[in-house]
Structures are given as structure tokens and as C-alpha cells.
Write an enzyme that holds these catalytic residues in place. Structure first.
Site, PDB file in Angstrom:
ATOM      1  N   SER A 266     -27.151  16.920 -90.462  1.00 44.51           N
ATOM      2  CA  SER A 266     -25.766  16.942 -90.932  1.00 44.51           C
ATOM      3  C   SER A 266     -25.618  17.677 -92.262  1.00 44.51           C
ATOM      4  O   SER A 266     -24.727  18.522 -92.421  1.00 44.51           O
ATOM      5  CB  SER A 266     -25.222  15.513 -91.046  1.00 44.51           C
ATOM      6  OG  SER A 266     -26.035  14.725 -91.895  1.00 44.51           O
TER       7      SER A 266
ATOM      8  N   GLY B 134     -25.835  15.385-105.590  1.00 44.25           N
ATOM      9  CA  GLY B 134     -24.552  14.900-106.074  1.00 44.25           C
ATOM     10  C   GLY B 134     -23.791  14.171-104.989  1.00 44.25           C
ATOM     11  O   GLY B 134     -24.278  13.993-103.864  1.00 44.25           O
TER      12      GLY B 134
ATOM     13  N   SER C 192     -21.888  13.951-102.153  1.00 44.88           N
ATOM     14  CA  SER C 192     -21.534  15.012-101.194  1.00 44.88           C
ATOM     15  C   SER C 192     -21.896  14.644 -99.762  1.00 44.88           C
ATOM     16  O   SER C 192     -22.837  15.204 -99.202  1.00 44.88           O
ATOM     17  CB  SER C 192     -22.260  16.306-101.595  1.00 44.88           C
ATOM     18  OG  SER C 192     -23.640  16.055-101.831  1.00 44.88           O
TER      19      SER C 192
ATOM     20  N   LYS D 114     -31.122   6.378-106.003  1.00 39.32           N
ATOM     21  CA  LYS D 114     -29.821   5.786-105.654  1.00 39.32           C
ATOM     22  C   LYS D 114     -29.786   5.294-104.210  1.00 39.32           C
ATOM     23  O   LYS D 114     -29.000   4.406-103.869  1.00 39.32           O
ATOM     24  CB  LYS D 114     -28.677   6.764-105.939  1.00 39.32           C
ATOM     25  CG  LYS D 114     -28.821   8.139-105.309  1.00 39.32           C
ATOM     26  CD  LYS D 114     -28.348   8.233-103.887  1.00 39.32           C
ATOM     27  CE  LYS D 114     -28.678   9.582-103.303  1.00 39.32           C
ATOM     28  NZ  LYS D 114     -28.377   9.677-101.858  1.00 39.32           N
TER      29      LYS D 114
ATOM     30  N   ASP E 271     -23.566  10.439-107.419  1.00 39.03           N
ATOM     31  CA  ASP E 271     -24.184  10.232-106.107  1.00 39.03           C
ATOM     32  C   ASP E 271     -24.341   8.748-105.802  1.00 39.03           C
ATOM     33  O   ASP E 271     -24.202   8.313-104.654  1.00 39.03           O
ATOM     34  CB  ASP E 271     -25.542  10.936-106.073  1.00 39.03           C
ATOM     35  CG  ASP E 271     -25.960  11.351-104.673  1.00 39.03           C
ATOM     36  OD1 ASP E 271     -25.204  11.094-103.717  1.00 39.03           O
ATOM     37  OD2 ASP E 271     -27.047  11.931-104.527  1.00 39.03           O
TER      38      ASP E 271
ATOM     39  N   SER F 287     -22.457   6.673 -95.692  1.00 42.51           N
ATOM     40  CA  SER F 287     -23.831   6.635 -96.201  1.00 42.51           C
ATOM     41  C   SER F 287     -24.735   5.839 -95.267  1.00 42.51           C
ATOM     42  O   SER F 287     -24.485   4.670 -94.993  1.00 42.51           O
ATOM     43  CB  SER F 287     -23.844   5.996 -97.597  1.00 42.51           C
ATOM     44  OG  SER F 287     -25.148   5.588 -97.952  1.00 42.51           O
TER      45      SER F 287
ATOM     46  N   GLU G  15     -33.394   7.423 -95.701  1.00 44.46           N
ATOM     47  CA  GLU G  15     -34.344   7.801 -96.748  1.00 44.46           C
ATOM     48  C   GLU G  15     -34.686   6.643 -97.685  1.00 44.46           C
ATOM     49  O   GLU G  15     -35.806   6.526 -98.179  1.00 44.46           O
ATOM     50  CB  GLU G  15     -33.796   8.974 -97.572  1.00 44.46           C
ATOM     51  CG  GLU G  15     -33.797  10.305 -96.844  1.00 44.46           C
ATOM     52  CD  GLU G  15     -35.168  10.982 -96.824  1.00 44.46           C
ATOM     53  OE1 GLU G  15     -36.168  10.333 -97.185  1.00 44.46           O
ATOM     54  OE2 GLU G  15     -35.227  12.159 -96.429  1.00 44.46           O
TER      55      GLU G  15
END
Length: 336
Positions: free
Chosen positions: A11, A140, A142, A195, A248, A258, A285
Site C-alpha cells: 500500500s 511522517g 502518512s 511509534k 506519525d 493503522s 511492524e
């Protein structure tokens, strides 16, 4: 017109390739399979990763890496952390057969298991030495799903090579996608990886039924942990207050787009990690990053109680509410 090779048809790789193609650059997207490349070229879609999104007709895809990279001025890798070395070795074989300089960038947010190495370090170890001086990262707030719809997005392009960062900035900038440059590649890569851990915790709180107060506290204290580890490793603390850091963290820790947030939310709702990974069908991740960062923090004596708690949930099957109780009953202290 700049020639750009984007390696990775997921993606985020597809979304970035599409931005560059819409900006009238010559973009070739490398995909794992010929079937996926054919779909992108003939139908201008990538249904598996970006359902219902229409891609630029100028975006060309191929499953032949050598063809994608040939004569490219920029090579951008956008693959999961666990396959970075594999892809980098393939790329090295291609680069060894050409002699012109390229800017090598990535947009992968994670750390390598066992070695705790950042993506730029892995790339530097695998590609020919002459390509290491331009290493850069795009990061960032996004989400690909928003970028592909031309929602307003700002990102950070980090590189110790100012010229490389500025060229990347120019080829991606348009009326809905605004890149900023910074020179703290170390801090940007750490923030991008860390993050994801906090986002899992944020989603878990919502899945358990907690509200905005709890979520805001977790994100804020999580940012403190990110910054502490970053400083311990030599990053600039202000990086964690910019797009690559808090920017982010906000979008990853609060958005249903997310994967890390969604995984945490489903954990809070009672699903097992294996069920979540099977259902999602894409890499989360933050799961592997949690293990790497927890082990690193233990080895280097950096206090990261939230990260340690998420590690216990993911890898020791400790009940979420027990971990939350432990965090809330820690000895009282100042916020500093």
C-alpha cells in the site's frame, strides 16, 4: 522529469509511486509478482493493498527489478523490515552492473530483529559503498489510504545528505503532499519504528473500552519513552517533536487505517495475536519491533515501561488488564 524506481508494491510503496507519477516523473514500481504488475499496468489498480483506488495511468509496474532500476536517479525501497536485506541484496546485484550514481532512499518503519539495526544501516551493509552517502528516509503521518485519495499530507525526508533530501522533496511535492527535510536520519528511523509499539498499546486501550483520557496519556508517555531511547542512541530530541515523531505517533496511534492500532484494538477485544495476523494478511511492524526494542532497552538499561508492558502482552501472553494495573501502580514520580 526524474527517473524513479520504487521497490515494493504494497500500500505505501504504491501510494508513493503514484504521487511521484502524478508529478510527471518517470516511475517504475517493482512488484513481487507479474500478476500484480499486470493489474497495475492494465487496470491501474492494486486491489489487494489499496482496494478501489485508481492509480495514475503513467505509473508503470514490473516484476523485473533490473528493468525497474535501469537508469533510475532515485531508488526508493518500501518493503517490510524482515525482507529489507533480501531485497537490498537483489538491488546490489543490479547496481553492480551499472556505474551511475543514484539516491537510495527507503520508507520502511522498523528495526531488524537480533541486531536492532535501522533500515539505513541494513541497506548500507548490502549495497555497494558508493551509494551509501545519499541514504534517506521518507516518514511522517502518512497513511497510504489517505495519500492515494489526495488528502492533505505532510512528511519528513531525513538524510545527512542535504542535496539528496532536497531532490526527493522536489519530486514528491504537490498541492496535497508536502515534504519537509531534516538531517536527523537516526532519529527519524527510530521514531518511525518506535511509534508502532505505542500504537498497539493505544489500540488495546480502546479495545478494552477506555476513553480519550487513557489514550492521550499513553501516547504522551509513549512519546517520552521514544525520546529517551532516541537520546540514548544519539538522536536529536527535537526530531521526536516533529512530523517523524509526534506527527506519525498521532496518526498511527489513533487511526483505524493503522495496522498497529487495529491489531492492538483487536487484542483489547479478546482476539489472539495469531488470529489478528491471519485475518489482516499484512505485516504488523510493531509486533516484531516490540521484541527488538524491548531486548535493546534491557541490554542498555533504558527504562521503557510501556514498551515492556506491550512486550509482556505480545510475547508472554500476560493479560492486558494486569499490565495496565502494573503501569498505573508504578512508584509516583515527576513527569520529567
Amino acid at each position: 522529469m526524474t527517473k524513479i524506481a520504487v521497490l515494493g508494491g504494497g500500500s505505501w510503496g504504491t501510494a508513493l509511486a503514484n504521487v511521484a507519477a502524478e508529478n510527471n516523473n518517470d516511475v517504475r514500481l517493482w512488484t513481487r509478482t507479474a500478476t500484480q504488475a499486470d493489474e497495475i499496468n492494465s487496470q491501474h489498480t492494486n486491489q489487494k493493498y489499496l482496494p478501489d483506488a485508481k492509480l495514475s495511468s503513467e505509473l508503470m509496474a514490473t516484476s523485473n527489478m533490473a528493468l525497474a532500476v535501469m537508469d533510475a536517479e532515485i531508488v526508493l525501497t518500501v518493503v517490510p523490515t524482515k525482507v529489507v536485506r533480501e531485497v537490498a541484496r537483489q538491488l546490489a546485484d543490479v547496481l553492480n552492473k551499472q556505474d551511475h550514481q543514484v539516491i537510495l532512499a527507503h520508507a520502511t518503519k522498523g528495526l531488524e530483529q537480533v541486531t536492532y539495526k535501522r533500515v539505513s544501516e541494513m541497506l548500507a551493509e548490502e549495497v555497494p559503498a558508493k551509494y551509501r552517502s545519499t541514504l534517506a528516509m521518507i516518514s511522517g503521518p502518512s497513511h497510504a489510504e489517505d495519500v492515494i485519495k489526495h488528502d492533505l499530507t505532510s512528511v519528513s525526508i531525513a538524510s545527512e545528505n542535504e542535496e539528496a533530501a532536497k531532490l526527493l522533496q522536489q519530486v514528491f511535492a504537490n498541492s496535497s503532499f508536502r515534504p519537509y527535510t531534516n538531517h536527523d536520519l537516526l532519529g527519524s528511523e527510530l521514531a518511525a519504528a518506535l511509534k508502532n509499539i505505542i500504537a498497539i498499546g493505544s489500540g488495546a486501550l480502546i479495545g478494552l473500552g477506555y476513553g480519550a483520557n487513557a489514550q492521550a496519556a499513553l501516547l504522551t508517555r509513549g512519546l517520552s519513552e521514544m525520546r529517551a531511547l532516541g537520546q540514548a542512541m544519539g538522536a536529536q530530541p527535537e526530531t521526536f517533536l516533529g512530523l517523524a515523531g509526534i506527527g506519525d505517533l498521532i496518526v498511527t496511534g489513533m487511526s483505524p487505517n493503522s495496522r498497529n492500532y487495529r491489531a492492538g484494538k483487536q487484542l483489547g477485544e479478546g482476539k489472539s495475536l495469531q488470529e489478528i495476523q491471519d485475518d489482516m494478511g499484512m505485516v504488523i511492524e510493531g509486533v516484531s519491533t516490540t521484541k527488538a526494542v524491548y531486548e535493546f532497552s534491557q541490554h542498555h538499561h533504558v527504562e521503557m515501561p510501556i514498551t515492556a508492558g506491550i512486550y509482556r502482552i505480545l510475547y508472554e501472553n500476560e493479560p492486558l488488564r494486569d499490565v495496565i494495573s502494573d503501569l498505573m501502580s508504578r512508584p509516583l514520580r515527576s513527569e520529567d
